[in-house]
Motif scaffolding. Structure first.
Motif, PDB file in Angstrom:
ATOM      1  N   TYR A 191     -17.641  65.369  13.032  1.00  0.00           N
ATOM      2  CA  TYR A 191     -16.967  66.623  12.687  1.00  0.00           C
ATOM      3  C   TYR A 191     -16.995  66.851  11.170  1.00  0.00           C
ATOM      4  O   TYR A 191     -17.161  65.916  10.370  1.00  0.00           O
ATOM      5  N   VAL A 192     -16.828  68.102  10.827  1.00  0.00           N
ATOM      6  CA  VAL A 192     -16.591  68.489   9.432  1.00  0.00           C
ATOM      7  C   VAL A 192     -15.225  69.162   9.393  1.00  0.00           C
ATOM      8  O   VAL A 192     -14.963  70.092  10.171  1.00  0.00           O
ATOM      9  N   LYS A 193     -14.371  68.668   8.514  1.00  0.00           N
ATOM     10  CA  LYS A 193     -13.036  69.255   8.353  1.00  0.00           C
ATOM     11  C   LYS A 193     -12.988  70.015   7.035  1.00  0.00           C
ATOM     12  O   LYS A 193     -13.283  69.451   5.972  1.00  0.00           O
ATOM     13  N   ILE A 194     -12.600  71.296   7.099  1.00  0.00           N
ATOM     14  CA  ILE A 194     -12.420  72.103   5.889  1.00  0.00           C
ATOM     15  C   ILE A 194     -10.921  72.316   5.718  1.00  0.00           C
ATOM     16  O   ILE A 194     -10.304  73.106   6.446  1.00  0.00           O
ATOM     17  N   PRO A 195     -10.279  71.590   4.798  1.00  0.00           N
ATOM     18  CA  PRO A 195      -8.824  71.678   4.649  1.00  0.00           C
ATOM     19  C   PRO A 195      -8.360  73.076   4.247  1.00  0.00           C
ATOM     20  O   PRO A 195      -9.068  73.794   3.526  1.00  0.00           O
ATOM     21  N   TYR A 196      -7.180  73.419   4.712  1.00  0.00           N
ATOM     22  CA  TYR A 196      -6.601  74.710   4.334  1.00  0.00           C
ATOM     23  C   TYR A 196      -6.356  74.797   2.824  1.00  0.00           C
ATOM     24  O   TYR A 196      -6.336  75.886   2.249  1.00  0.00           O
ATOM     25  N   GLN A 197      -6.155  73.621   2.178  1.00  0.00           N
ATOM     26  CA  GLN A 197      -5.883  73.621   0.742  1.00  0.00           C
ATOM     27  C   GLN A 197      -7.052  74.135  -0.093  1.00  0.00           C
ATOM     28  O   GLN A 197      -6.901  74.415  -1.280  1.00  0.00           O
ATOM     29  N   THR A 198      -8.244  74.256   0.530  1.00  0.00           N
ATOM     30  CA  THR A 198      -9.390  74.783  -0.227  1.00  0.00           C
ATOM     31  C   THR A 198      -9.228  76.260  -0.547  1.00  0.00           C
ATOM     32  O   THR A 198      -9.994  76.815  -1.342  1.00  0.00           O
ATOM     33  N   ILE A 199      -8.258  76.901   0.079  1.00  0.00           N
ATOM     34  CA  ILE A 199      -7.947  78.305  -0.226  1.00  0.00           C
ATOM     35  C   ILE A 199      -6.547  78.356  -0.823  1.00  0.00           C
ATOM     36  O   ILE A 199      -5.588  77.833  -0.250  1.00  0.00           O
ATOM     37  N   SER A 200      -6.399  78.962  -1.970  1.00  0.00           N
ATOM     38  CA  SER A 200      -5.111  79.030  -2.662  1.00  0.00           C
ATOM     39  C   SER A 200      -4.111  79.861  -1.873  1.00  0.00           C
ATOM     40  O   SER A 200      -4.445  80.930  -1.331  1.00  0.00           O
ATOM     41  N   ASP A 201      -2.861  79.368  -1.799  1.00  0.00           N
ATOM     42  CA  ASP A 201      -1.803  80.101  -1.099  1.00  0.00           C
ATOM     43  C   ASP A 201      -1.588  81.483  -1.700  1.00  0.00           C
ATOM     44  O   ASP A 201      -1.249  82.441  -0.985  1.00  0.00           O
ATOM     45  N   SER A 202      -1.757  81.591  -3.011  1.00  0.00           N
ATOM     46  CA  SER A 202      -1.473  82.858  -3.696  1.00  0.00           C
ATOM     47  C   SER A 202      -2.414  83.983  -3.278  1.00  0.00           C
ATOM     48  O   SER A 202      -2.115  85.162  -3.485  1.00  0.00           O
ATOM     49  N   THR A 203      -3.542  83.620  -2.673  1.00  0.00           N
ATOM     50  CA  THR A 203      -4.495  84.650  -2.252  1.00  0.00           C
ATOM     51  C   THR A 203      -4.171  85.218  -0.871  1.00  0.00           C
ATOM     52  O   THR A 203      -4.798  86.183  -0.439  1.00  0.00           O
ATOM     53  N   ILE A 204      -3.201  84.612  -0.197  1.00  0.00           N
ATOM     54  CA  ILE A 204      -2.844  85.036   1.163  1.00  0.00           C
ATOM     55  C   ILE A 204      -1.498  85.759   1.129  1.00  0.00           C
ATOM     56  O   ILE A 204      -0.494  85.212   0.671  1.00  0.00           O
ATOM     57  N   LYS A 205      -1.466  86.975   1.589  1.00  0.00           N
ATOM     58  CA  LYS A 205      -0.241  87.763   1.617  1.00  0.00           C
ATOM     59  C   LYS A 205       0.261  87.900   3.059  1.00  0.00           C
ATOM     60  O   LYS A 205      -0.512  88.257   3.963  1.00  0.00           O
ATOM     61  N   ILE A 206       1.556  87.599   3.237  1.00  0.00           N
ATOM     62  CA  ILE A 206       2.189  87.715   4.557  1.00  0.00           C
ATOM     63  C   ILE A 206       3.267  88.782   4.462  1.00  0.00           C
ATOM     64  O   ILE A 206       4.203  88.666   3.658  1.00  0.00           O
TER      65      ILE A 206
END
Length: 686
Positions: A191-206
């Motif tokens: 498997y290849v795991k791409i961690p969620y941390q590779t994307i900055s939280d600040s770029t995601i708006k909820i």
């Protein structure tokens, strides 16, 4: 300001309905009666009844009321009852309840004496029905027919109900085989795991709307019980160094009188010691405390101290020193003056003394001690062993018994009277002689002076009086550079606030206050507290503001998973995914279907589930799988099973049945409670 005014104002109610279940009400007086009876039972067993135990008893009484109320409805629906014939069998028949069986079983033969049980119950029934309140056994009769028998009936009804439901479970053969097959499966994947941390939280708006939608669709996952949270300021009323010095000087001033008095017990009582006088000896090897070495090295009459022991200043006076054994082997014959089962007198003193004298005379004339003990002693524990008690240490027997055993000589025999009656004691052996000391301790607790207490109370009252809203409270905290503390969630019927201490009056105030309201001064332990209500949580679905911190990470990871999956796109190999996402290819052997855990990654149930998808076997890569820690792309290399030749279908069936029955017994009543209409008003009373 008088801090106790608030406490009196917030005192609980003393009469009325404390709660109800499906319309079945519990009166406060009845609730308190049951609590008191349970407290008395614990006291009779030697347990100290403190605030914590009382709180546990109250909780147990309420839980029992809830259980009985919800189950009574089920009993009525199902026709579950206990007939008079069945009740008679429970009391005096072959299936007598454990409490009755224990009371009327012959300790020598182990046989239950149903005739004796029936005679005693009939005697109590006559007293109870005739309402003979002057009879010494009336209280026992009343308790038996008003408390014990109804409880026996409820217990039997519950046993029938639980058995009926539990035994209705069924486990088919195919389920056992399927479960066994699932548990036997193992998978091997890369498997290849791409961690969620590779994307900055600040770029995601909820957005708030997304939070609200998720909360509405998952209400069962975000429920809460009623609770409150406070912020508080504390003003210490703990003893100061000056208070400690004052107590030391008080104890020091009593040392001359303590050294010379000929009536130590009166001195200790008059001056209010924290430790009672133990008129017994302690072997030097078993002495404890901060000054034990000084005490051991001192002679009779020496007074040591004052010295600090915990929160007390202590004087220790060596009353006597003698060489004693550390253990004694003895046997005895007891002529009891009190029935141990009922605690009622069974023989007057003169009759008891005459009987023990007669038994001693028989032994003096040549009768065997063990034979006389076997046929005559009232101590059932030692009677069958010819009165032999084995070896025992200092303090294990009542004082009079111990005094003779340790101060007498090997082979000596003597009649001794104790609270249990008359004993004929023979010392068989004494061993490990060493010096032992009789010590009188005078101890005085280091407590805050009235000035210290009033100073803390005054500061707290002033703070509370000058700051009656949140803005003023916060400003005063900042200006005074005061430390504030946040409480954990406080439930309506709590007695203790974690990190603070026990204060039911403060909790009652909290549940009568509004959001942002500031309290009066409350004494809690060695502090005075001023609190402000910062959070009110009502029973049901949690608030939007509270849900945001829990839901936002979930939605954020979902959006990150979509972004990562889009970046991966369509790929032909794991190596291509690795190159595109700059993450390594990893391998996991022997993944288990029953244990959704990936080594060096953690729990990933969704990813492990995909690892056992046989449709992926032979394919170069899977689609992107959003897991707990990141997005995974898998290559299922092999799915196989471990052979299990030792599986016993019937044994597996019984194991699953027992598991289901156990679950029903634990959770069945709780499921009924969830459906019931329960009104819990204990917080208004306690």
């Amino acid at each position: 300001m008088d801090a106790s005014v608030g406490n009196r104002r917030m005192a609980g109610a003393t009469s009325g309905t404390i709660g109800s279940v499906n319309g079945d009400k519990l009166d406060f007086a009845e609730f308190q009666k049951q609590v008191s009876e349970n407290e008395d039972r614990y006291k009779s067993q030697g347990y100290p009844v403190n605030d914590m135990l009382t709180q546990n008893i109250r909780e147990e009484v309420w839980k029992q009321f809830e259980d009985n109320a919800v189950l009574a409805t089920e009993y009525q629906k199902l026709g579950i009852d206990v007939s008079d014939k069945e009740l008679n069998d429970m009391l005096v028949g072959p299936n007598a309840v454990q409490e009755i069986r224990r009371a009327f079983t012959d300790p020598n033969t182990g046989l239950f004496d149903s005739q004796q049980a029936a005679a005693k119950i009939n005697q109590l029934r006559t007293i109870y029905r005739a309402n003979r309140k002057t009879d010494q056994n009336y209280a026992m009769a009343q308790n038996f027919f008003e408390q014990a028998i109804p409880q026996f009936v409820k217990t039997r009804e519950r046993e029938k109900y639980i058995s009926l439901v539990a035994l209705s479970t069924y486990v088919p053969k195919w389920m056992i085989e399927k479960t066994n097959a699932d548990n036997s499966q193992i998978a091997s994947v890369s498997y290849v795991k791409i961690p969620y941390q590779t994307i900055s939280d600040s770029t995601i708006k909820i957005s708030d709307a997304e939070i609200q939608t998720y909360l509405a669709n998952h209400k069962s996952q975000f429920t809460q019980e009623e609770s409150r949270i406070i912020n508080y300021v504390s003003f210490s009323a703990a003893p100061t160094s000056g208070d400690s010095t004052t107590i030391f000087e008080q104890v020091q001033s009593l040392k001359p009188e303590f050294t010379t008095t000929t009536d130590v017990e009166t001195f200790l009582a008059r001056n209010v010691t924290e430790t009672n006088f133990a008129d017994s000896y302690t072997p030097k090897s078993k002495l404890t405390g901060p000054r034990k070495d000084s005490i051991i090295a001192s002679s009779k009459g020496t007074v040591i101290g004052p010295y600090l022991d915990g929160n007390n200043y202590v004087l220790a006076r060596i009353m006597d020193i003698k060489t004693l054994p550390d253990s004694v082997h003895a046997r005895h014959i007891l002529v009891g003056l009190v029935d141990p089962k009922t605690n009622q007198p069974k023989m007057d003193d003169s009759t008891g003394k005459h009987k023990i004298d007669s038994l001693k005379a028989l032994i003096d004339k040549g009768q065997r001690f063990d034979s006389v003990a076997f046929y005559n002693s009232d101590d059932e524990g030692s009677r069958i062993k010819g009165g032999d008690l084995g070896y025992f240490g200092q303090g294990q027997m009542v004082k009079e018994f111990g005094d003779f055993s340790f101060n007498g000589k090997k082979g000596e025999m003597k009649i001794v009277k104790t609270q249990f009656g008359y004993h004929l004691i023979e010392i068989l052996d004494q061993k490990n002689f060493e010096p032992a000391l009789k010590i009188a301790y005078f101890a005085r607790r280091i407590e805050p002076s009235q000035e210290t207490d009033q100073n803390a109370s005054g500061l707290a009252s002033q703070f509370a009086g000058e700051n009656r809203n949140k803005e003023s409270y916060d400003a005063a905290v900042k200006k005074g550079n005061l430390h504030t503390f946040n409480s954990p969630e406080i439930k309506p019927i709590d007695f203790n606030i974690q990190g603070l201490g026990s204060s039911r009056s403060l909790i009652r105030w909290i549940y009568g206050a509004k959001l942002g309201e500031v309290s009066e001064s409350f004494p809690v332990g060695d502090k005075y507290i001023v609190a402000i209500v910062t959070e009110i949580n009502n029973k049901g679905t949690i608030s939007f503001s509270k849900a945001r911190s829990m839901i936002e990470p979930i939605l954020r990871n979902q959006k990150k998973a979509d972004i990562i999956s889009a970046k991966i796109g369509t790929v032909a190999t794991l190596e291509a995914v690795s190159t595109t996402m700059k993450q390594p290819v990893s391998h996991a052997d022997s993944l288990q279907f029953a244990s959704p855990y990936i080594p060096n990654v953690g729990p990933e149930p969704k990813v492990v589930g995909y690892s056992f998808d046989k449709q992926l076997a032979g394919k170069a890569v899977s689609a992107s799988v959003g897991g707990n820690e990141g997005v995974f792309v898998l290559k299922v290399e092999n799915v196989s099973a471990k052979a299990n030749y030792n599986i016993d279908i019937e044994q597996a069936r019984q194991s699953m049945l027992q598991s289901q029955e156990s679950l029903i017994q634990r959770a069945g009543t709780e499921a009924l409670k969830k459906k019931a209409k329960i009104e819990d008003d204990r917080a208004k009373f306690l």
